[in-house]
Write an enzyme that holds these catalytic residues in place. Structure first.
Site, mmCIF file in Angstrom:
data_model
loop_
_atom_site.group_PDB
_atom_site.id
_atom_site.type_symbol
_atom_site.label_atom_id
_atom_site.label_comp_id
_atom_site.label_asym_id
_atom_site.label_seq_id
_atom_site.Cartn_x
_atom_site.Cartn_y
_atom_site.Cartn_z
ATOM 1 N N ARG A 127 0.828 -1.198 0.000
ATOM 2 C CA ARG A 127 0.000 0.000 0.000
ATOM 3 C C ARG A 127 0.871 1.260 0.000
ATOM 4 O O ARG A 127 0.525 2.266 -0.615
ATOM 5 C CB ARG A 127 -0.913 -0.005 1.233
ATOM 6 C CG ARG A 127 -1.940 1.099 1.213
ATOM 7 C CD ARG A 127 -2.979 0.917 2.288
ATOM 8 N NE ARG A 127 -2.471 1.310 3.583
ATOM 9 C CZ ARG A 127 -3.151 1.174 4.720
ATOM 10 N NH1 ARG A 127 -4.327 0.588 4.722
ATOM 11 N NH2 ARG A 127 -2.639 1.564 5.857
ATOM 12 N N ARG A 133 1.272 6.822 1.248
ATOM 13 C CA ARG A 133 0.926 7.383 2.554
ATOM 14 C C ARG A 133 2.198 7.565 3.378
ATOM 15 O O ARG A 133 3.008 6.653 3.463
ATOM 16 C CB ARG A 133 -0.025 6.430 3.280
ATOM 17 C CG ARG A 133 -1.442 6.928 3.314
ATOM 18 C CD ARG A 133 -2.363 5.920 3.939
ATOM 19 N NE ARG A 133 -2.044 5.640 5.329
ATOM 20 C CZ ARG A 133 -2.844 4.949 6.133
ATOM 21 N NH1 ARG A 133 -3.972 4.467 5.678
ATOM 22 N NH2 ARG A 133 -2.499 4.733 7.376
HETATM 23 P P1 ADP Z 1 -4.111 2.127 9.818
HETATM 24 O O1 ADP Z 1 -5.280 1.290 10.234
HETATM 25 O O2 ADP Z 1 -3.426 1.631 8.602
HETATM 26 O O3 ADP Z 1 -3.136 2.434 10.923
HETATM 27 P P2 ADP Z 1 -5.766 4.535 9.872
HETATM 28 O O4 ADP Z 1 -6.120 5.314 8.672
HETATM 29 O O5 ADP Z 1 -6.868 3.860 10.604
HETATM 30 O O6 ADP Z 1 -4.686 3.510 9.341
HETATM 31 O O7 ADP Z 1 -4.971 5.452 10.923
HETATM 32 C C1 ADP Z 1 -3.838 6.198 10.557
HETATM 33 C C2 ADP Z 1 -3.301 6.954 11.780
HETATM 34 O O8 ADP Z 1 -4.286 7.897 12.241
HETATM 35 C C3 ADP Z 1 -2.989 6.106 13.003
HETATM 36 O O9 ADP Z 1 -1.707 5.518 12.961
HETATM 37 C C4 ADP Z 1 -3.131 7.139 14.124
HETATM 38 O O10 ADP Z 1 -1.985 7.971 14.201
HETATM 39 C C5 ADP Z 1 -4.292 7.988 13.654
HETATM 40 N N1 ADP Z 1 -5.585 7.474 14.159
HETATM 41 C C6 ADP Z 1 -6.603 6.983 13.420
HETATM 42 N N2 ADP Z 1 -7.629 6.597 14.203
HETATM 43 C C7 ADP Z 1 -7.248 6.853 15.480
HETATM 44 C C8 ADP Z 1 -7.846 6.654 16.758
HETATM 45 N N3 ADP Z 1 -9.069 6.109 16.899
HETATM 46 N N4 ADP Z 1 -7.146 7.024 17.859
HETATM 47 C C9 ADP Z 1 -5.935 7.579 17.756
HETATM 48 N N5 ADP Z 1 -5.292 7.785 16.600
HETATM 49 C C10 ADP Z 1 -5.945 7.425 15.457
#
Ligand code: ADP
Length: 187
Positions: A127, A133
């Site tokens: 990815r 990203r």
């Molecule tokens: P992935 O599942 O690949 O880590 P996400 O798009 O869900 O990707 O999240 C990317 C980043 O956004 C996380 O690594 C974190 O830094 C932040 N993030 C997303 N959702 C949360 C959450 N519920 N609490 C805290 N940080 C979050």
């Protein structure tokens, strides 16, 4: 129908959420997408979140809880939603319980996507190449998986205890996994 999609980074939550959204006409709420949009637009939230995200650390609970509280109250969520990437800590899960009970609603199913770690790393690296990203680099990926084990894995037991946890083996092609999700939801 209100759903939580739980599982490690790279497990396919976002992909499967989009399929269910199409089928059921409910809303996908992805904290990752909301945070990435904020970073891109250079908002105050984005400035606060960026460093955490690039390292693969969680953005502080109070920040994401505020985002979710505002989003779930929007009228378009009243027909149902999928939380994708939230909650990720016990604090967030407890806050979500409070928010939903104030709104007089609840989560119907927590779908837990199980994928082994080796597969996750190779998916996340693929990815990284496809989407560029900034948090899909080796250090951040390793940290995100570690943070998942430590902070998010306990939610599996929490939701098992409330009787709404549904486990799905997340390997296999997208349509195959989508079929399993559909079977679990019965819709
Ligand atoms: P992935 O599942 O690949 O880590 P996400 O798009 O869900 O990707 O999240 C990317 C980043 O956004 C996380 O690594 C974190 O830094 C932040 N993030 C997303 N959702 C949360 C959450 N519920 N609490 C805290 N940080 C979050």
């Amino acid at each position: 129908m209100n759903l939580i999609f739980l599982g490690p980074p790279g497990a396919g939550k976002g992909t499967q959420a989009k399929i269910v959204v199409e089928r059921l006409g409910i809303i996908q709420v992805s904290t990752g997408d909301i945070l990435r949009a904020a970073v891109k637009n250079g908002t105050e939230l984005g400035l606060k979140a960026k460093a955490y995200m690039d390292r693969g650390d969680l953005v502080p609970d109070e920040v994401v809880i505020g985002i979710i509280e505002d989003r779930i109250k929007e009228p378009d969520c009243s027909a149902g939603f999928i939380l994708d990437g939230f909650p990720r800590t016990m604090e967030q899960a407890k806050a979500l319980d409070d928010i939903l009970s104030k709104l007089g609603t609840k989560i119907d199913h927590v779908i837990n996507f199980e994928v082994n770690e080796e597969e996750l790393v190779s998916r996340l690296m693929a990815r990284a190449e496809a989407e560029g990203r900034s948090d899909d680099n080796p250090e951040s990926v390793r940290n995100r998986l570690r943070v998942f084990q430590e902070k998010t894995q306990p939610l599996v037991d929490y939701y098992k205890g409330t009787g709404i946890l549904r486990n799905i083996y997340g390997l296999g092609d997208i349509q195959e996994v989508a079929g399993k999700v559909q079977a679990v939801l019965g819709a």
